[in-house]
Design a protein around this motif. Structure first.
Motif, PDB file in Angstrom:
ATOM      1  N   GLN A 186       7.944  15.584  -3.261  1.00  0.00           N
ATOM      2  CA  GLN A 186       7.307  14.525  -2.492  1.00  0.00           C
ATOM      3  C   GLN A 186       5.814  14.477  -2.769  1.00  0.00           C
ATOM      4  OE1 GLN A 186       8.068  14.832   1.672  1.00  0.00           O
ATOM      5  NE2 GLN A 186       7.004  12.926   2.200  1.00  0.00           N
ATOM      6  N   GLY A 187       5.346  13.299  -3.116  1.00  0.00           N
ATOM      7  CA  GLY A 187       3.931  13.122  -3.439  1.00  0.00           C
ATOM      8  C   GLY A 187       3.683  13.251  -4.928  1.00  0.00           C
ATOM      9  N   GLY A 188       4.657  13.718  -5.701  1.00  0.00           N
ATOM     10  CA  GLY A 188       4.466  13.851  -7.137  1.00  0.00           C
ATOM     11  C   GLY A 188       4.820  12.563  -7.856  1.00  0.00           C
ATOM     12  N   SER A 189       4.776  12.620  -9.185  1.00  0.00           N
ATOM     13  CA  SER A 189       5.051  11.413  -9.953  1.00  0.00           C
ATOM     14  C   SER A 189       6.530  11.320 -10.295  1.00  0.00           C
ATOM     15  CB  SER A 189       4.216  11.419 -11.237  1.00  0.00           C
ATOM     16  OG  SER A 189       4.509  12.600 -11.994  1.00  0.00           O
ATOM     17  N   GLN A 194      16.726  15.400  -1.919  1.00  0.00           N
ATOM     18  CA  GLN A 194      17.312  16.471  -2.729  1.00  0.00           C
ATOM     19  C   GLN A 194      17.267  16.120  -4.208  1.00  0.00           C
ATOM     20  OE1 GLN A 194      18.341  19.490  -1.452  1.00  0.00           O
ATOM     21  NE2 GLN A 194      18.329  20.018  -3.647  1.00  0.00           N
ATOM     22  N   PHE A 195      17.502  14.838  -4.520  1.00  0.00           N
ATOM     23  CA  PHE A 195      17.475  14.396  -5.903  1.00  0.00           C
ATOM     24  C   PHE A 195      16.100  14.617  -6.513  1.00  0.00           C
ATOM     25  CE2 PHE A 195      16.599  11.077  -9.042  1.00  0.00           C
ATOM     26  CZ  PHE A 195      17.609  11.313  -9.971  1.00  0.00           C
ATOM     27  N   GLU A 206      21.412  10.491   6.018  1.00  0.00           N
ATOM     28  CA  GLU A 206      22.046  11.204   4.902  1.00  0.00           C
ATOM     29  C   GLU A 206      21.563  10.663   3.562  1.00  0.00           C
ATOM     30  OE1 GLU A 206      23.834  13.898   5.015  1.00  0.00           O
ATOM     31  OE2 GLU A 206      23.694  13.923   7.209  1.00  0.00           O
ATOM     32  N   LEU A 207      21.373   9.342   3.479  1.00  0.00           N
ATOM     33  CA  LEU A 207      20.875   8.749   2.234  1.00  0.00           C
ATOM     34  C   LEU A 207      19.464   9.233   1.915  1.00  0.00           C
ATOM     35  CD1 LEU A 207      22.161   5.079   2.598  1.00  0.00           C
ATOM     36  CD2 LEU A 207      22.944   6.777   0.934  1.00  0.00           C
ATOM     37  N   VAL A 208      18.602   9.330   2.953  1.00  0.00           N
ATOM     38  CA  VAL A 208      17.244   9.825   2.745  1.00  0.00           C
ATOM     39  C   VAL A 208      17.279  11.276   2.288  1.00  0.00           C
ATOM     40  CG1 VAL A 208      15.055  10.332   3.862  1.00  0.00           C
ATOM     41  CG2 VAL A 208      16.239   8.208   4.391  1.00  0.00           C
ATOM     42  N   LYS A 209      18.188  12.061   2.872  1.00  0.00           N
ATOM     43  CA  LYS A 209      18.324  13.462   2.466  1.00  0.00           C
ATOM     44  C   LYS A 209      18.740  13.569   1.008  1.00  0.00           C
ATOM     45  CE  LYS A 209      19.448  15.560   6.943  1.00  0.00           C
ATOM     46  NZ  LYS A 209      20.500  16.256   7.728  1.00  0.00           N
ATOM     47  N   LYS A 210      19.677  12.706   0.589  1.00  0.00           N
ATOM     48  CA  LYS A 210      20.117  12.720  -0.802  1.00  0.00           C
ATOM     49  C   LYS A 210      18.960  12.380  -1.741  1.00  0.00           C
ATOM     50  CE  LYS A 210      24.996  11.562  -0.013  1.00  0.00           C
ATOM     51  NZ  LYS A 210      26.074  10.570  -0.250  1.00  0.00           N
ATOM     52  N   LEU A 211      18.131  11.390  -1.342  1.00  0.00           N
ATOM     53  CA  LEU A 211      16.971  11.033  -2.168  1.00  0.00           C
ATOM     54  C   LEU A 211      16.003  12.202  -2.259  1.00  0.00           C
ATOM     55  CD1 LEU A 211      15.252   9.010  -3.740  1.00  0.00           C
ATOM     56  CD2 LEU A 211      14.356   8.177  -1.553  1.00  0.00           C
TER      57      LEU A 211
END
Length: 327
Positions: A324-327, A315-316, A308-313
């Motif tokens: 993902q992969g951006g700056s 989504q944030f 759930e914590l990874v999902k929140k990161l």
């Protein structure tokens, strides 16, 4: 005067464009085969004379060039008459540099063909040890054959240096002149920092010499066995640094194994998979370096809360435009 042509290239079994090294190798092989102290067959001495005569010409650039002027169309045994201008060619023998050939001395050692081309000067000949001989019946010595073997060692052996006891099957000359295979243990010193593929020379540990000649040398080609922790690139070492995703993201201190114990290094924020970290002087013999390569390991046993914590990161980052992969 008509004599029989001698094809020296055929005698040694080499091509006419053979290199000096190829000619020498062919001569040494045949010399060992027909040496009268080893080969007791009746024709051995005559064959030995022939190969010595061929080598005496082909090893010397000046004499070989002179011989090659006759052309390649002659065959052994054909009647031959020396062309004009060959009379009085001065033949000399090299007795320096350790010697490269050995001969019987005395009359009749070289063929009429040889003497027609080169004359009969210089009947004292040099043997392999550089000693001068000039009469029949004297004992001729020859250095033994160099040998090569492969020696596998560990990376630790190469890094720290060591001494290995190696058992080999060796040929030794018996009092009756025959060769006998014996088992022999020798000590091989492995120098610190030895490279994979390099060679270690053991003087006098090769094949036995003939008639009291010095033994050849033994060469060990070093093969460094694969290591479970390090890979070897020349004198550099490489090892993996296992990082969790959050260690790579947040950075921090990690320990890296070296050949002399682990050391602590700093992992910067945002470390990427495959990124290399150099530890100077931690390779072989203090010359090479050690490279730690970041390997980010994704855990497979995440709890539901961690997921759930990874999902929140995730989504944030999407909400803030940081895909993902951006700056």
């Amino acid at each position: 005067m008509s004599v029989k042509f001698e094809d020296y290239y055929q005698v040694l079994g080499v091509q006419r464009d053979a290199t000096a090294k190829e000619i020498q190798a062919a001569f040494r092989k045949l010399a060992r085969k027909y040496h009268p102290d080893v080969n007791k067959e009746p024709e051995a001495e005559q064959n030995f004379k022939k190969i010595n005569e061929a080598y005496e010409v082909l090893k010397d650039p000046e004499k070989r060039e002179k011989y090659d002027q006759l052309g390649a169309n002659w065959k052994s045994g054909q009647d031959f008459t020396a062309p004009p201008g060959w009379e009085g060619f001065n033949m000399h023998y090299d007795t320096g540099g350790g010697g490269q050939s050995f001969h019987f001395g005395g009359e009749g050692d070289f063929s009429d063909f040889f003497e027609t081309l080169f004359g009969n000067q210089g009947r004292g000949f040099s043997n392999f040890s550089g000693q001068q001989r000039g009469s029949r019946g004297q004992s001729w010595s020859q250095k033994g054959q160099d040998r090569e073997s492969e020696l596998q060692i560990t990376l630790e052996d190469a890094y720290f240096g060591t001494t290995k006891t190696v058992a080999l099957q060796m040929s030794e000359e018996q009092p009756d002149g025959r060769l006998k295979n014996t088992r022999k243990e020798i000590q091989v010193k492995i120098p610190k920092g030895v490279k994979d593929g390099s060679k270690i020379r053991l003087k006098g540990q090769g094949g036995p010499g003939f008639n009291g000649g010095p033994s050849g040398d033994l060469y060990f080609k070093i093969n460094i066995a694969p290591h479970p922790v390090y890979s070897l690139e020349g004198t550099d070492l490489k090892t993996n640094i296992s990082l969790s995703p959050w260690e790579a993201i947040l950075g921090g201190k990690v320990r890296v194994p070296t050949m002399e114990g682990s050391v602590q290094i700093t992992i910067p924020v945002g470390t990427q998979n495959g990124q290399r970290f150099r530890l100077k002087g931690k390779g072989l013999a203090g010359k090479g370096d050690l490279y730690g390569v970041a390997q980010i390991k994704i855990p497979t046993n995440l709890s539901q809360e961690e997921i759930e914590l990874v999902k929140k990161l995730d989504q944030f980052r999407k909400d803030t435009g940081k895909e993902q992969g951006g700056s």
